[in-house]
Design a protein around this motif. Structure first.
Motif, PDB file in Angstrom:
ATOM      1  N   ARG A  53      35.552  52.808   5.431  1.00  0.00           N
ATOM      2  CA  ARG A  53      34.861  53.357   4.249  1.00  0.00           C
ATOM      3  C   ARG A  53      35.271  52.581   3.009  1.00  0.00           C
ATOM      4  O   ARG A  53      34.457  52.243   2.163  1.00  0.00           O
ATOM      5  CB  ARG A  53      35.182  54.841   4.061  1.00  0.00           C
ATOM      6  N   SER A  54      36.592  52.312   2.915  1.00  0.00           N
ATOM      7  CA  SER A  54      37.080  51.553   1.755  1.00  0.00           C
ATOM      8  C   SER A  54      36.462  50.163   1.743  1.00  0.00           C
ATOM      9  O   SER A  54      36.077  49.649   0.689  1.00  0.00           O
ATOM     10  CB  SER A  54      38.606  51.435   1.807  1.00  0.00           C
ATOM     11  N   LEU A  55      36.362  49.575   2.937  1.00  0.00           N
ATOM     12  CA  LEU A  55      35.765  48.236   3.025  1.00  0.00           C
ATOM     13  C   LEU A  55      34.297  48.280   2.601  1.00  0.00           C
ATOM     14  O   LEU A  55      33.801  47.368   1.939  1.00  0.00           O
ATOM     15  CB  LEU A  55      35.887  47.737   4.473  1.00  0.00           C
ATOM     16  N   ASP A 101      27.201  63.194   0.866  1.00  0.00           N
ATOM     17  CA  ASP A 101      28.469  63.687   0.333  1.00  0.00           C
ATOM     18  C   ASP A 101      29.634  62.885   0.923  1.00  0.00           C
ATOM     19  O   ASP A 101      30.336  63.336   1.828  1.00  0.00           O
ATOM     20  CB  ASP A 101      28.606  65.185   0.692  1.00  0.00           C
ATOM     21  N   THR A 102      29.830  61.689   0.395  1.00  0.00           N
ATOM     22  CA  THR A 102      30.862  60.812   0.968  1.00  0.00           C
ATOM     23  C   THR A 102      32.267  61.353   0.707  1.00  0.00           C
ATOM     24  O   THR A 102      33.175  61.116   1.498  1.00  0.00           O
ATOM     25  CB  THR A 102      30.741  59.390   0.385  1.00  0.00           C
ATOM     26  N   LYS A 103      32.423  62.077  -0.379  1.00  0.00           N
ATOM     27  CA  LYS A 103      33.752  62.641  -0.687  1.00  0.00           C
ATOM     28  C   LYS A 103      34.170  63.633   0.399  1.00  0.00           C
ATOM     29  O   LYS A 103      35.317  63.624   0.858  1.00  0.00           O
ATOM     30  CB  LYS A 103      33.721  63.351  -2.053  1.00  0.00           C
ATOM     31  N   LEU A 104      33.221  64.478   0.786  1.00  0.00           N
ATOM     32  CA  LEU A 104      33.519  65.465   1.837  1.00  0.00           C
ATOM     33  C   LEU A 104      33.808  64.751   3.154  1.00  0.00           C
ATOM     34  O   LEU A 104      34.697  65.159   3.912  1.00  0.00           O
ATOM     35  CB  LEU A 104      32.328  66.424   1.994  1.00  0.00           C
ATOM     36  N   LEU A 105      33.100  63.668   3.377  1.00  0.00           N
ATOM     37  CA  LEU A 105      33.309  62.897   4.601  1.00  0.00           C
ATOM     38  C   LEU A 105      34.723  62.321   4.627  1.00  0.00           C
ATOM     39  O   LEU A 105      35.412  62.368   5.656  1.00  0.00           O
ATOM     40  CB  LEU A 105      32.268  61.773   4.675  1.00  0.00           C
TER      41      LEU A 105
END
Lengths: 609, 858
Positions: free
Chosen positions: B652-654, B632-636
């Protein structure tokens, strides 16, 4: 080995594995790298498909799974009606995700006529996370059952046990996921069922302390009764790899260590080795086992040829002795001697093979890039380089000169430890590495920093912590000589493993286990050492020493959390041989680890993005 | 037939002889002076087997009597000794009166109301289950795992007690239609050994003559109804023997018939000479049928109830004052009256051989010998010596066995002493039997005491097992006795935990001060290391005593149980703390996942609570991040954002930039810009990502350039891009511009150029490149790379330009330029170098002689 505690553990593991496949005609076995390693060792086979009687073997690996031999689609196509699929995985997050993808793919390829039955076995136990992931991905309804798999540790040989979790250090230090510590504690608990209970536990490093906590919790909850008499482990040393990050980046200098550095694939097979070329009358291929390999593997590479010559000379001597004195010997003596000689002669092909392997390795290590790396390594360890600039120049040459990336990173890590940090080079080298290897290197650099392999302190101390530990434990001994006749001149046999440098943990173990006041020494001696080990830890305080049983032979279990190098294994084995020769308190060592690591495999695991 | 009076013991009654042995029955008074506080005559009475409790409810609608005030609308549960265990009101939801009562094998009381309501209660009077059949009840027959009822419309329904894990429920299934229009005379269950789909429950139904049916007894199950075609007239009572081998019937003509259960063979045919059916038709063991007749009305002179024992060889009769109720046991029949409780049982062989006057068995001889010994008579030893070793062993066994079947502790003691005495004369005698018997009798005597009131026979005790007996004791809250039995009997220590936990659960429900409860429980639980507090804490939670629950959970050794219950209690933070301190990551995940599943009214996760909780626990935070990385990367990202962890967000963006499968320029640049926004502008990471953005733009331009059209530019590093620029022979101007723009160090530039020119075989360019005066990377690099590429002549050209003479000499050796190497070493005056050359020079080379000559000069 069958009746020994480790033999019984192997038998138990084999039974656990085989009963999954007994009479259930499994078509496909899906397996991750950890379980593949464990099964291969436990069943002592290179062909799992044949040993388990399955049609296909699918490797559930991140980021996508692969089918050994055939294509993956072929696996799905080849499934007949009512096919049974067994999935055997370790409880890693990445593997669980890969398993969901695999199950989805199998179910997509399913028709009403071709239904498959999937059972998932998770080592060492099914977890809430597994349930949650399977449920949220909607695959739980496709699974017949998800069960615990009690296969987590297997003996590789008489004194070494492995969990084959090669990513353990990464999980602990990069992903900050300490789930593997539960598996380790459980494995130790299981081990006690075969070896008898452990009397004392010593902890080195933070993850060792956590493992001890989990183990204590498990012991308070368990109802199992441990074997009462067998080995009876006196002391368990739980050792966190994070306490010594210098040894794993060094080049292995033992015979076996060199072999693994140059042929990393040997790490994952059962020792089948075929050198790149062979001298005429030497066997072309052989297993890295047997009496000769056992006598050579832990020696410093420089001493291998001498040992082969010595053994060969001994055989010749025996031959000539029989020829010369056969008339003087009684029939019985002659028969014994001949019998002995016959078995010795069987060793000759092995001697020839290893003579050849030694040649191959020597040629490879004589290449300039290898010599450069070894030179820098030794300079850094000794700390004797007059000008630091010459070292940094050499490192930068490696950087620009397209040397193997992992070798470069190993040297930079070593440099940072030996100098107490990268200092001003930190940013410069980081920028250069990104320019040379791409922006991905930013993550890799961060990972190295995060796990402590790379110390990036701005201000370098006068003396690095590594050098303090080195001097305190007398890790460096200049008396090392590559000549075989002088190989016993070093202070301790552990120094032979790295051409005069002893790995820190075996040296520490040596200093405490061979001391007459063994119990007391732990607290007083280690306090001084530990404060210099990264990351800082405090050792467990012991109750007053019990010296009454110090003459009793002790069994010491050394458990390396996060991996062990071959030089460390060799150092401990050599230490045992040294203790046996000298009049020292008797002790035997049992070594266990999450996996064997080499410099390359260690760094590659850390920098994986 | 006369009663035999044997030496002051119970009055035994003979029921004839079988194989030359007289069969005796005896009536044992277990308890007397019982005061039920109700008249059993007016009530519905049900007795549980295995010395179980007695349930009394009133009024009995079948009795035409005036209900007394004492009976009321209460259900009372007594022990067989008349001690009240519990009393409770009839179910409020019931519109009708109680039809009948029955007991399950787990000693749960089933109450059947006339309106079709079924309730089950624990022995303590706690309601367990309630189910309505929705039809009035006409008749019912109970068996240990359920009951069969006849509802209005004369339909049979089967009600089974189901237990799934810890949950219990009632399952109602229909039965085959018998075709009745009127209530039958009797229905009785014939239970199979275990209920399954293959062997269903059978019910005997005896219709009345009103229905004009062809048969008089039918066997019915859920699938079919079968006429048993027995040649008897209408049957008023039916009873099945305990082992289900025989069926006893009472016919309208007053005859009691016993047939095998297949109804093919008639074993007994006894005329009672009474047209009145017995109130109860029972079995005493598997050998004897028992009929109990009660007077219909209580007469002022005290009408006596009659109990008749009927066997193939004879009958016997017992009378009681007032009403009598009985229950069939496996080896006897237990009877209660208004004042007493009796057991009527067959006298075991061992007792007959010891106590019967005419006996000359070794048992009685040993008993007499022991009596002599106690009276200090010398004849004692003589009597013993009169027995051979086999007889002596037989006598000891007999005394031990007889002691087990005795109810009077004095007689038990006497027999055991005799056995112990005899044992001393045996050369070898395994004492285990004796010890086991002593243990059993001690337990039996303890539970038979009037304050406990479980009149178990030895046989019943063996059948029931000590484990079940202990369960029954704790159900009666007799924890101390249960605990003592656990510690007394071998192999029962594990059961101690069950006893203590049950006791603690009962303790928690009391109104004692919390401190006292917790202290009391902890003190007792210390007796049993490793005992779980979970169940007790659960009970405290259910009893709305969370403070007690929390304090008890502190002591719970199993972390998983602690966490689970704390989660159930809604103490999520505390659960997280416990999970973290246990070090078990699965427990931590369990809490985190539970928290992440909690949603507020808007359907969103309680993120603040989750983030704040994990913030305080580094382990939980790390595991949360590890989980979210994969699931769940969105929650992260939300977490990083909430915690203002900008560096993590930038990376994360990178990562998105690197992993993104989209090739869209703007999307990829968007990721890089997002990363930059999160980083301080002066940081190295910012500079590098900014540079990456420029590089990506440049690479995209190169990839789209019509002249170049090389997609492999995209994704390369700065050095890699430069290498490709050389590959495409881009102009020096462009390359210099690139070099300056990306601040490529001179050394890196030279290395990249050198290797690119060699890799792409641009030898002319390499020549030109090598013509410079000074090389920042050293000419050795040129020579080495040329040698690797097999360009030996080029390598030689650069070798001579190597500044360091030692390296130059080394390179000469590699290039086999022996003459040059020797000259250089000699010029420099280095014998060491000469030796090195000598070691590498081929053995047959003429240069070796030169070296030797030169070396001889030093």
């Amino acid at each position: 080995m069958a009746s020994t505690p480790l033999g019984l553990l192997r038998e138990y593991t084999q039974k656990t594995i085989l009963q999954i496949f007994d009479g259930s005609s499994v078509s496909v076995l899906c397996i991750d790298a950890v379980m593949k390693g464990l099964l291969t060792i436990a069943l002592n086979t290179t062909d799992l498909k044949e040993a388990l009687g399955v049609n296909s073997l699918v490797l559930v690996e991140e980021p996508e799974f692969s089918l050994e031999a055939d294509s993956h689609e072929g696996m799905v196509e080849g499934l007949g009606p009512g096919s049974k699929i067994v999935v055997m995985i370790s409880n890693k997050m990445s593997t669980l995700k890969a398993t969901t993808d695999l199950v989805k793919l199998i179910k997509e390829g399913e028709t009403s006529k071709r239904r498959t039955e999937i059972t998932v076995h998770i080592s060492p136990r099914n977890t809430t996370t597994a349930d949650f992931i399977f449920n949220s991905e909607g695959i739980d309804k496709h699974l017949k059952e998800v069960v615990d798999l009690d296969v987590d540790i297997v003996p590789r040989n008489d004194d070494f046990l492995s969990m084959e979790r090669s990513d353990c250090f990464r999980e602990l230090y990069i992903e900050n996921d300490i789930s593997s510590l539960y598996s380790i504690a459980k494995a130790i608990l299981k081990l006690q069922l075969f070896t008898g209970p452990i009397s004392k536990i010593r902890r080195i490093g933070p993850h060792a302390s956590t493992t001890d906590t989990i183990l204590s919790q498990m012991l308070s909850e368990t109802t199992d009764i441990f074997a009462s008499q067998p080995v009876g482990i006196d002391t368990l040393f739980l050792i966190d790899r994070g306490c010594d990050l210098v040894t794993p980046v060094l080049y292995g200098r033992t015979y076996h260590g060199f072999l693994l550095e140059l042929y990393p694939e040997l790490l994952n097979n059962l020792g089948d080795f075929k050198p790149d070329f062979a001298i005429d009358d030497a066997p072309k291929e052989m297993k890295l086992t047997g009496e000769i390999f056992d006598s050579l593997k832990d020696l410093n590479f420089f001493h291998v040829k001498g040992e082969i010559l010595d053994t060969s000379a001994a055989i010749k001597e025996k031959k000539s002795h029989i020829k010369k004195d056969k008339h003087k010997m009684t029939t019985k003596e002659l028969a014994t001697m001949t019998h002995q000689l016959r078995s010795d002669l069987d060793l000759e092909p092995q001697l020839m093979f290893h003579w050849n392997v030694e040649e191959v390795l020597r040629k490879k290590t004589e290449k300039p890039e290898f010599i450069d790396l070894k030179d820098i390594e030794l300079h850094l360890i000794k700390g004797t380089t007059p000008e630091e600039s010459s070292i940094t120049e050499m490192i930068e040459t490696l950087l620009f000169g397209n040397y193997p990336y992992t070798s470069l990173l190993r040297i930079i890590c070593l440099y940072s430890h030996c100098n107490g940090g990268l200092g001003k080079h930190h940013e410069t080298w980081k920028v250069l590495i990104v320019k040379q290897y791409g922006v991905k290197a930013l993550f890799q650099w961060n990972n190295l920093q995060k796990c402590g392999c790379l110390i990036t302190t701005e201000k370098k101390p006068k003396t690095s912590k590594f050098h303090m530990v080195r001097d305190m434990l007398q890790l460096w001994d200049g008396a090392f000589n590559s000549q075989r006749v002088q190989r016993s001149m070093v202070r301790s046999p552990a120094h032979n493993t790295h051409n005069g440098f002893s790995p820190a943990i075996p040296a520490l173990i040596e200093s405490v286990t061979t001391a007459p006041d063994y119990q007391r020494k732990w607290s007083s001696h280690c306090d001084g050492v530990f404060k210099h080990l990264p990351p800082p830890v405090s050792p467990q305080k012991d109750s007053p020493s019990d010296l009454s049983d110090r003459d009793k032979p002790r069994v010491v279990l050394l458990f390396f959390i996060g991996g062990i190098t071959l030089s460390e294994i060799s150092a401990i084995r050599n230490l045992k041989a040294h203790i046996d020769k000298k009049d020292l308190p008797q002790v035997s060592f049992l070594i266990a680890s999450t996996s064997i690591v080499t410099g390359s495999s260690f760094i590659e695991s850390v920098i994986r993005v | 037939m006369d009663d035999v009076d044997l030496g002051g013991f119970q009055s035994w009654k003979s029921l004839g002889e079988i194989s030359g042995e007289t069969i005796y029955y005896r009536k044992i008074e277990c308890y007397n002076d019982i005061c039920w506080n109700v008249d059993l005559e007016e009530c519905i009475v049900s007795m549980a087997p295995f010395g179980g409790p007695v349930a009394v409810a009133g009024p009995n609608p079948k009795k035409i009597v005036q209900m007394t005030v004492a009976t009321g609308k209460k259900i009372r549960i007594f022990t067989s000794s008349g001690r009240l265990i519990s009393q409770f009101s009839q179910c409020e939801g019931a519109n009708g009166t109680i039809h009948s009562l029955g007991w399950t094998s787990e000693e749960q009381l089933t109450t059947l109301y006339t309106d079709g309501l079924i309730c089950t209660y624990s022995i303590r009077g706690e309601k367990r289950l309630e189910e309505s059949l929705g039809a009035n009840i006409i008749d019912a027959a109970y068996y240990p795992d359920g009951l069969v009822v006849l509802v209005e419309g004369c339909r049979l329904r089967h009600i089974i007690y189901r237990t799934e894990g810890r949950k219990r429920r009632l399952e109602v299934t229909p039965f085959a239609d018998v075709g009745l229009t009127q209530p039958p005379h009797a229905i009785t269950c014939l239970t199979p050994e275990s209920l399954s789909t293959d062997i269903p429950l059978q019910v005997y139904v005896s219709p009345t003559q009103v229905d004009h049916m062809s048969g008089t007894l039918y066997q019915v199950n859920d699938r079919e109804c079968r006429d048993l075609q027995i040649p008897l007239s209408y049957i008023l009572r039916v009873a099945v023997s305990p082992k289900r081998t025989h069926v006893a019937t009472f016919s309208r003509e007053g005859a009691i018939n016993v047939s095998r259960s297949n109804m093919m063979e008639n074993v007994i045919n006894f005329d009672t000479r009474s047209f009145e059916p017995p109130n109860q038709l029972l079995w005493c063991g598997d050998d004897v049928v028992v009929g109990i007749w009660q007077p219909k009305q209580v007469k002022p002179d005290g009408t006596r109830s009659v109990l008749v024992l009927i066997s193939p060889k004879g009958t016997a009769e017992y009378t009681f004052d007032g009403p009598a109720y009985g229950v069939s046991e496996a080896d006897c029949v237990r009877v209660i009256t208004n004042t007493a409780c009796y057991v009527i049982e067959r006298v075991p062989k061992s007792a007959v051989s010891i106590f019967a006057n005419h006996s000359l068995d070794p048992g009685i001889l040993l008993r007499d010998a022991f009596a002599d010994y106690e009276n200090e008579r010398a004849s004692s030893v003589k009597s013993i010596r009169g027995l051979d070793s086999q007889e002596l062993k037989q006598a000891v066994d007999c005394c031990i066995e007889a002691a087990g079947h005795e109810w009077d502790p004095q007689i038990q003691t006497e027999l055991l002493k005799a056995a112990a005495y005899g044992k001393c004369f045996c050369k070898t005698y395994d004492a285990d039997t004796f010890v086991d018997q002593c243990n059993s009798l001690r337990v039996l005597n303890a539970v038979r005491r009037p304050d406990v009131g479980i009149p178990l026979s030895y046989g019943q005790y063996q059948a029931l097992s000590p484990v079940v007996l202990i369960d029954r004791l704790i159900q009666r809250n007799l924890h101390f006795l249960a605990y003592k039995i656990c510690t007394y009997l071998p192999d029962m220590h594990k059961k101690t935990e069950t006893v203590l936990i049950h006791w603690a659960k009962a303790k928690v429900r009391t109104d004692a001060p919390p401190e006292e409860i917790v202290r009391g429980i902890q003190e007792k639980f210390q007796l049993c290391p490793g005992i779980s507090y979970k169940e007790v804490a659960k009970m405290a939670t259910a009893a709305h005593k969370p403070a007690i629950a929390e304090r008890l959970l502190e002591k719970e050794p199993k972390a998983s149980d602690q966490v689970e219950l704390l989660l159930d209690m809604g103490k999520r933070d505390m659960a997280l703390e416990k999970a973290v301190s246990s070090g078990d990551t699965d427990l931590v995940y369990r809490v985190i996942l539970k928290m992440s599943k909690r949603h507020n009214a808007d359907g969103k996760i309680h993120e603040d609570e989750l983030f704040n909780s994990i913030k305080a626990h580094p382990l939980a935070r790390d595991l949360f991040i590890a989980y979210c990385e994969y699931n769940d990367t969105k929650l992260l990202e939300k977490y990083y954002d909430a915690m203002e962890l900008n560096h993590q967000l930038a990376f994360r963006s990178l990562r998105y930039y690197l992993n993104s499968s989209e090739t869209g320029y703007s999307i990829k640049c968007g990721h890089l810009q997002a990363a930059k926004e999160r980083l301080p502008k002066r940081s190295v990471d910012f500079t590098l990502i900014d540079q990456q953005e420029t590089l990506y733009t440049k690479q995209t331009t190169f990839a789209r350039n019509d002249k170049i059209k090389d997609k492999s530019f995209v994704g390369e590093s700065v050095a890699g891009t430069l290498r490709l620029m050389f590959k495409h022979r881009m102009s020096n101007k462009e390359i210099d511009k690139f070099k300056n723009e990306f601040d490529i160090p001179q050394q890196m530039f030279f290395w990249v150029k050198l290797m690119a020119l060699i890799e792409f075989g641009q030898w002319k360019e390499l020549d030109a490149f090598g013509n410079m005066k000074k090389c920042p990377i050293g000419w050795k690099a040129f020579a080495d790379e040329c040698l690797k590429a097999g360009r030996v002549e080029d390598a030689k050209k650069y070798a001579v330009r190597i500044e360091d003479y030692a390296k130059r000499c080394e390179m000469f050796c590699k290039l086999e330029m022996w003459a040059e190497a020797i000259r250089l070493a000699d010029d420099e005056g280095e014998p060491g170098l000469l030796e090195a050359i000598q070691s590498r020079c081929p053995a047959d080379s003429p240069h070796r002689a030169t070296i030797r000559t030169l070396l001889s000069r030093y």
